[in-house]
Design a protein around this motif. Structure first.
Motif, PDB file in Angstrom:
ATOM      1  N   SER A 192     -10.574 -15.737  -1.462  1.00  0.00           N
ATOM      2  CA  SER A 192      -9.381 -15.040  -1.024  1.00  0.00           C
ATOM      3  C   SER A 192      -8.969 -14.079  -2.136  1.00  0.00           C
ATOM      4  CB  SER A 192      -8.259 -16.038  -0.741  1.00  0.00           C
ATOM      5  OG  SER A 192      -7.101 -15.367  -0.352  1.00  0.00           O
ATOM      6  N   PHE A 193      -8.879 -12.810  -1.824  1.00  0.00           N
ATOM      7  CA  PHE A 193      -8.524 -11.793  -2.803  1.00  0.00           C
ATOM      8  C   PHE A 193      -7.278 -11.069  -2.356  1.00  0.00           C
ATOM      9  CE2 PHE A 193     -13.127 -12.253  -3.074  1.00  0.00           C
ATOM     10  CZ  PHE A 193     -13.307 -12.437  -4.437  1.00  0.00           C
ATOM     11  N   ASP A 194      -6.499 -10.605  -3.340  1.00  0.00           N
ATOM     12  CA  ASP A 194      -5.356  -9.757  -3.018  1.00  0.00           C
ATOM     13  C   ASP A 194      -5.872  -8.388  -2.606  1.00  0.00           C
ATOM     14  OD1 ASP A 194      -3.477 -11.702  -3.618  1.00  0.00           O
ATOM     15  OD2 ASP A 194      -3.321 -11.076  -5.726  1.00  0.00           O
ATOM     16  N   ILE A 195      -5.151  -7.747  -1.723  1.00  0.00           N
ATOM     17  CA  ILE A 195      -5.497  -6.397  -1.303  1.00  0.00           C
ATOM     18  C   ILE A 195      -4.930  -5.422  -2.325  1.00  0.00           C
ATOM     19  CG2 ILE A 195      -5.139  -4.654   0.494  1.00  0.00           C
ATOM     20  CD1 ILE A 195      -5.050  -6.941   2.516  1.00  0.00           C
ATOM     21  N   ASP A 213      -3.183  -2.214  -3.974  1.00  0.00           N
ATOM     22  CA  ASP A 213      -1.984  -1.533  -3.473  1.00  0.00           C
ATOM     23  C   ASP A 213      -2.314  -0.129  -2.955  1.00  0.00           C
ATOM     24  OD1 ASP A 213      -1.681   0.504  -5.430  1.00  0.00           O
ATOM     25  OD2 ASP A 213      -0.173  -0.582  -6.552  1.00  0.00           O
TER      26      ASP A 213
END
Length: 164
Positions: free
Chosen positions: A5-8, A10
């Motif tokens: 799971s990775f942050d998107i 900005d």
């Protein structure tokens, strides 16, 4: 299969990165309800040569989205250097009826507007449309190609026009 799971990233970082991805400048046109519509697009690419197929991305918030939502045909007109004004008019907030005042427009095989002196024009029949995030991806089977004898194509990179 690994499950990560990775942050998107900005929006600003993404837009800055994408500004470095140079592309041809295109005006995509269609006809709907007897009226001509068009917008400037850099999100255009080849999908296949068998059969010849292009894809075009259009923002669903665009003032002319409704025309492309209902159109069965569209044309990708790739601009020449010196046609920056056409790009700006179709990419700005000008009323749709005023956009075709610049350039010499002809009717294509399917009735869509074709820029007479584009670097190349691809007239397409819509074969599929897919919504992704803020955009709709239009897939079109190419039914006619018109090339201009001029070899250069107007490019856009780093938020400015480049003359190739």
């Amino acid at each position: 299969m690994m499950n990560h799971s990775f942050d998107i990233v900005d929006k600003a970082a993404f837009r800055n990165g994408m500004s470095r991805l140079g592309s041809a400048v295109n005006v995509v046109t269609a006809r709907s309800g007897g009226e001509r519509y068009g917008f400037t697009a850099s999100a255009v690419c080849s999908v296949s040569d068998t059969p010849a197929t292009l894809l075009v991305c259009i923002n669903r918030a665009s003032s002319c989205f409704h025309a492309f939502e209902n159109a069965r045909h569209f044309c990708v007109n790739t601009l020449l250097p010196g046609q920056e004004d056409i790009s700006n008019v179709f990419g700005g907030r000008n009323p749709v009826r005023d956009r075709f005042a610049l350039g010499e427009w002809r009717e294509g095989l399917t009735g869509v507007p074709v820029l007479a002196n584009a670097s190349v024009s691809f007239e397409c029949e819509l074969t599929n449309a897919v919504d992704e995030a803020t955009h709709r991806i239009l897939f079109g089977r190419v039914i006619d190609v018109r090339e201009h004898e001029e070899q250069a194509t107007l490019l856009y990179c780093m938020r400015r026009y480049l003359k190739g």
